[in-house]
Design an enzyme around this catalytic site. Structure first.
Site, PDB file in Angstrom:
ATOM      1  CB  ALA A  62      -0.920  -0.003   1.213  1.00 47.76           C
ATOM      2  N   GLY A 103       0.317  -5.747  -0.217  1.00 50.10           N
ATOM      3  CA  GLY A 103      -0.518  -5.671  -1.410  1.00 50.10           C
ATOM      4  C   GLY A 103       0.244  -6.004  -2.672  1.00 50.10           C
ATOM      5  CD  GLU A 106      -3.306  -8.877  -0.070  1.00 47.52           C
ATOM      6  OE1 GLU A 106      -4.249  -9.483   0.464  1.00 47.52           O
ATOM      7  OE2 GLU A 106      -3.105  -7.658   0.064  1.00 47.52           O
ATOM      8  CD  GLU A 126      -0.540  -7.198   4.318  1.00 49.71           C
ATOM      9  OE1 GLU A 126      -0.699  -6.950   3.123  1.00 49.71           O
ATOM     10  OE2 GLU A 126       0.132  -8.194   4.723  1.00 49.71           O
TER      11      GLU A 126
END
Length: 696
Positions: A62, A103, A106, A126
């Site tokens: 992020a 992210g 991901e 995270e």
């Protein structure tokens, strides 16, 4: 330049993420990926697509610059980006180098294929922000590497090298030599030419025999290891959904758990700590301030602190000259260093070559002349102005022009030390925390005359040494020790009022601190505080600095090192054992001072100790000793065992509500005999509370 660079390589469209410094997945980048993907899908010449961040990194997750802003929630969100990639009719290959975290991983898991450099770092960290992966990571990773390995990776938050996943469904190819991009393009072209089935991890059926028993075992272990943090346990539940629910249902479970964690005070605290560390490194010095080179460091004093600082420098590859006054002391210091490195070697965290290399970087000496070529000298001698004066006058005489003179003092007046030299602009405080080779915190103390380039150089050096640095102004105790003095005063007051050391420590440790004030005092040595009180009493005659700890010190009870302090200690052990003799000393002290004991509960113990910290922190902030409230939190999280899930004393005060803190302080201040310097609300704190404001 476009935030996603689009280029053709034969029949392959290469989409390169260009959002420095770490390709954070902000709104513009997410939108850019989808736009570039659509462009490639609409072009009949494109047979395959490679998504890359270049040869040095893929994506760090992020974009922290957008945390908490409306842009972070704007569509396309990461879930929508991944859905668009999965739906692509043309093969999409993630080319992974450097970091691929959060992210970013991901995003890669949403691609049909993944090609990675062997040394790329893959992880879902995270949990370190009190969260869990929120874009399918808890559902796709178990399908790629198995339930147990995925759970360990997600709950720990630790990244792993890509080479570890060779042969798993996580990676289709591992590049061990040569450049990544040509290998990824070749793989993509082969996937298109051979019409390889487009693999979607969401379609993989997770094979996890015995999942229920393993997950229950994991729940028990994770709960026991993370007493104060909800995120690790919720990570287990999200991963469990990958084994028990269809993919889309598991995705909804993950999302619900993610949103629930976002609203917890623990996650707010961890996110605050994350940003606070980054803010602490920002200096108010002119842009473009040049840095001084630090190629060799001299350290004066080979005791525990000096030896630790020498190791820190050697670990960073910086040559060290270690100076002592006597051969025996120098030999002890080098033996300490060798012993520490040998212990690390035995644990497998240091190779034999590294062991020899680091020892070779440390040169012992008895002569100040050996420091003539040093770019920085760090004084780590006894905490006495008289002793430090001799050291700094000697350094001033021998060090070359432009060399930085640093003191490791934890409380003394740095400006007075600077005035001992002919070069006060070159003097700075570098207050390492003991043991220096373990503790992350470094207080950088800026004197009134400290030059901007000296300050900037110290901050850069801190980064090289792997330290979390916070700048402090000059005052007695700087940030950390000035506040801890008030904390200790509050704890001492609790003894006067009727509490016992073990009761106070138990309440503070239940709050989450690693160690209560009395256990901490025993570990640090009660004679240190005794010496400070005697120094303060001499400097301020007529003011009462007496403490019950003085009577323990007078009896030779200095803490763990003497086998007795607030507690007693059995030989070879550090378990604090309540001692009836201490209770007797306390009761006699109360009687002599006219204190009447009363019952005190754990809530009041925590309020008195923590609010005393907060109140002094507010004064430090208002005086400009600390640049920002979050700097104070960084000091306490990294140097004093303050619980990470509380975010630091100033963040905790914000969570409690400043009006509530002020009301409690005023209640304590109104008690007969209360010390107004301790309990009267600091003007900044009172003002913020009245205005409905906060520190952060």
């Amino acid at each position: 330049m476009r935030i996603v660079d689009y280029a053709m390589h034969g029949g392959c469209a290469v989409l390169t993420l260009t959002n420095p410094p770490v390709n954070g997945l902000g709104f513009d980048l997410r939108r850019g990926i989808v736009a570039a993907l659509d462009q490639a899908l609409a072009d009949a010449q494109v047979r395959a697509i490679v998504l890359t961040g270049g040869e040095k990194l893929f994506c760090g997750g992020a974009d922290v610059r957008e945390f908490g802003s409306p842009r972070s929630g704007q569509e396309p969100g990461l879930l929508a980006v991944i859905a668009a990639i999965e739906a692509s009719s043309k093969p999409v290959v993630a080319a992974i180098a450097g970091v691929c975290l959060g992210g970013g991983l991901e995003l890669a898991l949403g691609c049909h294929f993944r090609v990675a450099k062997a040394d790329a770092s893959l992880g879902l960290p995270e949990v370190k922000l009190g969260l869990l992966p929120g874009a399918g990571g808890t559902q796709r990773l178990p399908r790629a590497i198995g339930l147990e390995a995925a759970l360990d990776m997600i709950v720990s938050g630790r990244p792993r090298p890509a080479a570890r996943f060779e042969g798993s469904a996580l990676l289709d190819a591992v590049v061990k030599e040569g450049e990544l991009l040509p290998a990824a393009i070749a793989f993509a072209e082969r996937a298109a030419a051979e019409k390889m089935p487009l693999k979607r991890l969401r379609d993989v059926k997770l094979n996890a025999p015995g999942a229920d028993a393993f997950l229950q075992f994991a729940r028990n272990n994770v709960k026991a290891a993370n007493r104060f943090l909800p995120a690790p346990a919720q990570c287990v539940e999200a991963v469990a959904a990958s084994a028990s629910q269809p993919f889309d249902e598991g995705l909804r479970t993950e999302r619900a758990l993610f949103i629930g964690l976002m609203n917890t005070p623990e996650s707010r605290a961890l996110r605050h700590a994350f940003f606070a560390e980054r803010a602490a490194s920002k200096l108010d010095v002119p842009a473009g301030t040049p840095l001084r080179e630090v190629r060799q460091v001299g350290i004066i004093g080979a005791g525990t602190m000096g030896a630790g600082i020498a190791m820190v420098c050697a670990n960073a590859g910086i040559p060290v000259v270690l100076l002592e006054a006597k051969q025996e002391a120098l030999d002890r210091g080098m033996a300490t260093i060798r012993g520490n490195y040998e212990a690390t070697l035995k644990k497998g965290r240091l190779s034999p070559a590294q062991f020899e290399q680091r020892l070779a970087l440390i040169t012992p000496t008895l002569s100040y002349d050996a420091l003539r070529d040093a770019d920085l000298a760090v004084e780590a001698v006894f905490e006495s102005m008289e002793v430090k004066e001799k050291v700094f006058r000697a350094l001033d005489a021998v060090m070359k022009p432009g060399a930085i003179l640093a003191s490791n003092t934890s409380a003394l007046d740095l400006d007075a030390i600077a005035r001992l030299t002919q070069r006060p602009r070159d003097v700075i405080g570098l207050h390492f925390f003991s043991p220096a080779n373990v503790m992350r915190l470094l207080e950088i103390v800026r004197g009134a005359a400290t030059a901007p380039d000296v300050l900037a150089t110290a901050m850069q050096l801190a980064r090289k040494l792997g330290k979390v640095a916070v700048v402090s102004g000059v005052c007695d105790g700087f940030i950390g020790n000035r506040m801890i003095a008030r904390y200790g005063e509050a704890a001492s007051g609790l003894i006067n009022q009727g509490a016992l050391p073990q009761q106070v420590d138990k309440a503070i440790e239940a709050f989450g601190l690693a160690m209560g004030p009395f256990r901490m005092g025993d570990m640090a040595g009660l004679d240190i505080g005794w010496a400070i009180r005697k120094r303060q009493a001499a400097a301020q005659p007529g003011k009462d600095f007496a403490d019950v700890a003085d009577r323990l010190c007078e009896a030779g009870r200095f803490g763990q090192k003497t086998g007795a302090g607030w507690y007693r200690y059995e030989p070879g052990r550090r378990d604090p054992l309540p001692d009836p003799e201490v209770t007797r000393v306390i009761e006699q002290w109360r009687a002599d001072r006219g204190h009447t004991a009363c019952k005190i509960d754990a809530t009041e113990i925590v309020e008195r100790c923590i609010y005393a910290l907060v109140n002094e922190g507010a004064r430090i902030l208002e005086e400009g000793i600390a640049q920002r409230a979050s700097d104070i939190d960084v000091v306490y999280l990294n140097g004093y065992g303050f619980p990470l899930h509380r975010g630091g004393p100033m963040k905790y005060a914000d969570e409690v509500g400043l009006p509530n803190v002020v009301r409690a302080l005023r209640r304590f201040a109104a008690e007969p005999g209360a010390n107004p310097a301790l309990w009267a609300p600091a003007p900044l704190l009172a003002r913020l509370a009245a205005e409905g404001g906060s520190f952060n």
